[in-house]
Design an enzyme around this catalytic site. Sequence first.
Site, PDB file in Angstrom:
ATOM      1  CE  LYS A   1      -1.247  -4.487   3.404  1.00  0.00           C
ATOM      2  NZ  LYS A   1      -1.544  -5.803   2.840  1.00  0.00           N
TER       3      LYS A   1
ATOM      4  CE1 TYR B   1      -3.485  -2.482   5.743  1.00  0.00           C
ATOM      5  CE2 TYR B   1      -3.169  -0.113   5.429  1.00  0.00           C
ATOM      6  CZ  TYR B   1      -3.390  -1.375   4.905  1.00  0.00           C
ATOM      7  OH  TYR B   1      -3.496  -1.527   3.549  1.00  0.00           O
TER       8      TYR B   1
ATOM      9  CB  SER C   1      -0.863  -0.015   1.263  1.00  0.00           C
ATOM     10  OG  SER C   1      -1.445   1.245   1.478  1.00  0.00           O
TER      11      SER C   1
HETATM   12  C1  UD1 Z   1      -7.088   4.995   3.646  1.00  0.00           C
HETATM   13  C2  UD1 Z   1      -6.119   4.524   4.684  1.00  0.00           C
HETATM   14  C3  UD1 Z   1      -4.947   3.870   3.983  1.00  0.00           C
HETATM   15  C4  UD1 Z   1      -5.455   2.705   3.137  1.00  0.00           C
HETATM   16  C5  UD1 Z   1      -6.498   3.230   2.150  1.00  0.00           C
HETATM   17  C6  UD1 Z   1      -7.143   2.070   1.424  1.00  0.00           C
HETATM   18  C7  UD1 Z   1      -6.440   5.983   6.612  1.00  0.00           C
HETATM   19  C8  UD1 Z   1      -5.866   7.088   7.439  1.00  0.00           C
HETATM   20  N1  UD1 Z   1      -5.737   5.629   5.530  1.00  0.00           N
HETATM   21  O1  UD1 Z   1      -6.431   5.945   2.824  1.00  0.00           O
HETATM   22  O2  UD1 Z   1      -4.012   3.396   4.921  1.00  0.00           O
HETATM   23  O3  UD1 Z   1      -4.388   2.104   2.445  1.00  0.00           O
HETATM   24  O4  UD1 Z   1      -7.528   3.929   2.853  1.00  0.00           O
HETATM   25  O5  UD1 Z   1      -7.971   2.526   0.412  1.00  0.00           O
HETATM   26  O6  UD1 Z   1      -7.473   5.425   6.933  1.00  0.00           O
HETATM   27  N2  UD1 Z   1     -12.598  11.337   3.472  1.00  0.00           N
HETATM   28  C9  UD1 Z   1     -13.646  12.162   3.854  1.00  0.00           C
HETATM   29  N3  UD1 Z   1     -14.745  11.611   4.449  1.00  0.00           N
HETATM   30  C10 UD1 Z   1     -14.844  10.265   4.687  1.00  0.00           C
HETATM   31  C11 UD1 Z   1     -13.777   9.411   4.287  1.00  0.00           C
HETATM   32  C12 UD1 Z   1     -12.672   9.981   3.684  1.00  0.00           C
HETATM   33  O7  UD1 Z   1     -13.583  13.386   3.660  1.00  0.00           O
HETATM   34  O8  UD1 Z   1     -15.865   9.824   5.250  1.00  0.00           O
HETATM   35  C13 UD1 Z   1     -11.415  11.918   2.799  1.00  0.00           C
HETATM   36  C14 UD1 Z   1     -10.093  11.651   3.505  1.00  0.00           C
HETATM   37  O9  UD1 Z   1      -9.793  12.660   4.441  1.00  0.00           O
HETATM   38  C15 UD1 Z   1      -9.120  11.627   2.315  1.00  0.00           C
HETATM   39  C16 UD1 Z   1      -9.956  11.072   1.157  1.00  0.00           C
HETATM   40  O10 UD1 Z   1     -11.323  11.303   1.533  1.00  0.00           O
HETATM   41  O11 UD1 Z   1      -8.709  12.936   1.980  1.00  0.00           O
HETATM   42  C17 UD1 Z   1      -9.743   9.588   0.929  1.00  0.00           C
HETATM   43  O12 UD1 Z   1      -9.952   8.880   2.142  1.00  0.00           O
HETATM   44  P1  UD1 Z   1      -9.968   7.281   2.221  1.00  0.00           P
HETATM   45  O13 UD1 Z   1     -10.853   6.742   1.167  1.00  0.00           O
HETATM   46  O14 UD1 Z   1     -10.259   6.903   3.646  1.00  0.00           O
HETATM   47  O15 UD1 Z   1      -8.488   6.874   1.818  1.00  0.00           O
HETATM   48  P2  UD1 Z   1      -7.088   7.316   2.473  1.00  0.00           P
HETATM   49  O16 UD1 Z   1      -7.271   8.092   3.714  1.00  0.00           O
HETATM   50  O17 UD1 Z   1      -6.272   7.929   1.402  1.00  0.00           O
END
Ligand code: UD1
Length: 347
Positions: free
Chosen positions: A151, A147, A123
């Site tokens: 990895k 996590y 990842s």
């Molecule tokens: C997350 C994980 C990462 C994992 C990946 C798998 C965390 C901190 N990181 O990455 O380790 O490998 O998923 O796909 O959990 N967001 C919102 N509202 C939400 C959810 C997300 O605004 O309800 C935003 C987040 O702040 C981010 C973006 O959407 O900017 C993507 O979030 P997400 O899909 O959770 O992925 P990552 O945080 O990049």
Amino acid sequence: MLLITGGAGYIGNHACIELLNTGYELVVIDNFSNSKVEALTRVQEITGKKFKVYNASLLNSDILEKVFSENHIDGVMHFAGLKSVGESVKLPLDYYHNNITGTISLCMTMQKYGVKKLVFSSSATVYGVPEWVPIQEDFPLRATNPYGRTKQMTEEILADLCQSDEDWSIAALRYFNPIGSHPSGRIGEDPNGIPNNLIPYITQVAIGRIDELKVLGHDYPTQDGTGVRDYIHIEDLAKGHVKAIEKVISTNGFHTYNLGTGRGYSVLEIVNVFEKISGKKIKYSLIDRRPGDIAVCYADPSKANRELNWVAEKGIEEMCSDAWRWQLNNPNGYEEVSEPMAMGINS
Ligand code: UD1
């Protein structure tokens, strides 16, 4: 024949389809701790191809022995593992045990049976907070949660293994943010409970299962203040695995590859695209940052372009519309219950 660990999960499932369509024979091992038998039934339905499934954890070395002795395995694609960042902070021992001990148990059995070709599901989380973007494979590894450290540590163990014996050939694929689903809308991401990740959250708001999206942070140094990520279509990601296994089969040593598009989108850009393709209004509110999140993350995928002859082809609209089709067709995820025996599941 390839062994697929964690083949019932979101990424493993899509990889199975690409591999079967390319002509590989498969055998799957999964303990269904966070996935459904139904997902594999649908892979068989989509491809029209059958494969054997073992219901077991990689920590069960007796079953691993059985899998390797009953099948002629040439290589392994290893997806099985726990994957929630938040849960890993609360249950670090479960994460280290499952993800690291599970991989060691797998590799020991592989070694015993002389199978030394492996593609590992890593990842972009291994990079932690990058000093700049786009992220290249030689950036320092400094994961920031258990996590991510599973990895990172697994990659280090696999690199040591290749160092110790030149017959081993291993590729660690560092995924950016896989989204979307198979265009049939029959398989897709089916998180348990409230989704942690952005796209399943948005699709559940669109279908009415969740009231509104919480945008986690609006004061990042980005164009609109929201986090920027490199979203990649799950089918492109799956195709990257086919290229990686071809590379692993034809070479040796330890190699790492970023699988991303090289382009970032902010949360609000994703909301806009999603509204456009679905015709649904996505209600959202702007709230505080999620601890551990970073502002901007996107890949330099040129090493995979060059060495694997792979490039992500699908754009953000296709990613969102495929994710939406899956959600529309399966409002509550995988509901149909497959008879394990009908799948010929072994345990
Ligand atoms: C997350 C994980 C990462 C994992 C990946 C798998 C965390 C901190 N990181 O990455 O380790 O490998 O998923 O796909 O959990 N967001 C919102 N509202 C939400 C959810 C997300 O605004 O309800 C935003 C987040 O702040 C981010 C973006 O959407 O900017 C993507 O979030 P997400 O899909 O959770 O992925 P990552 O945080 O990049």
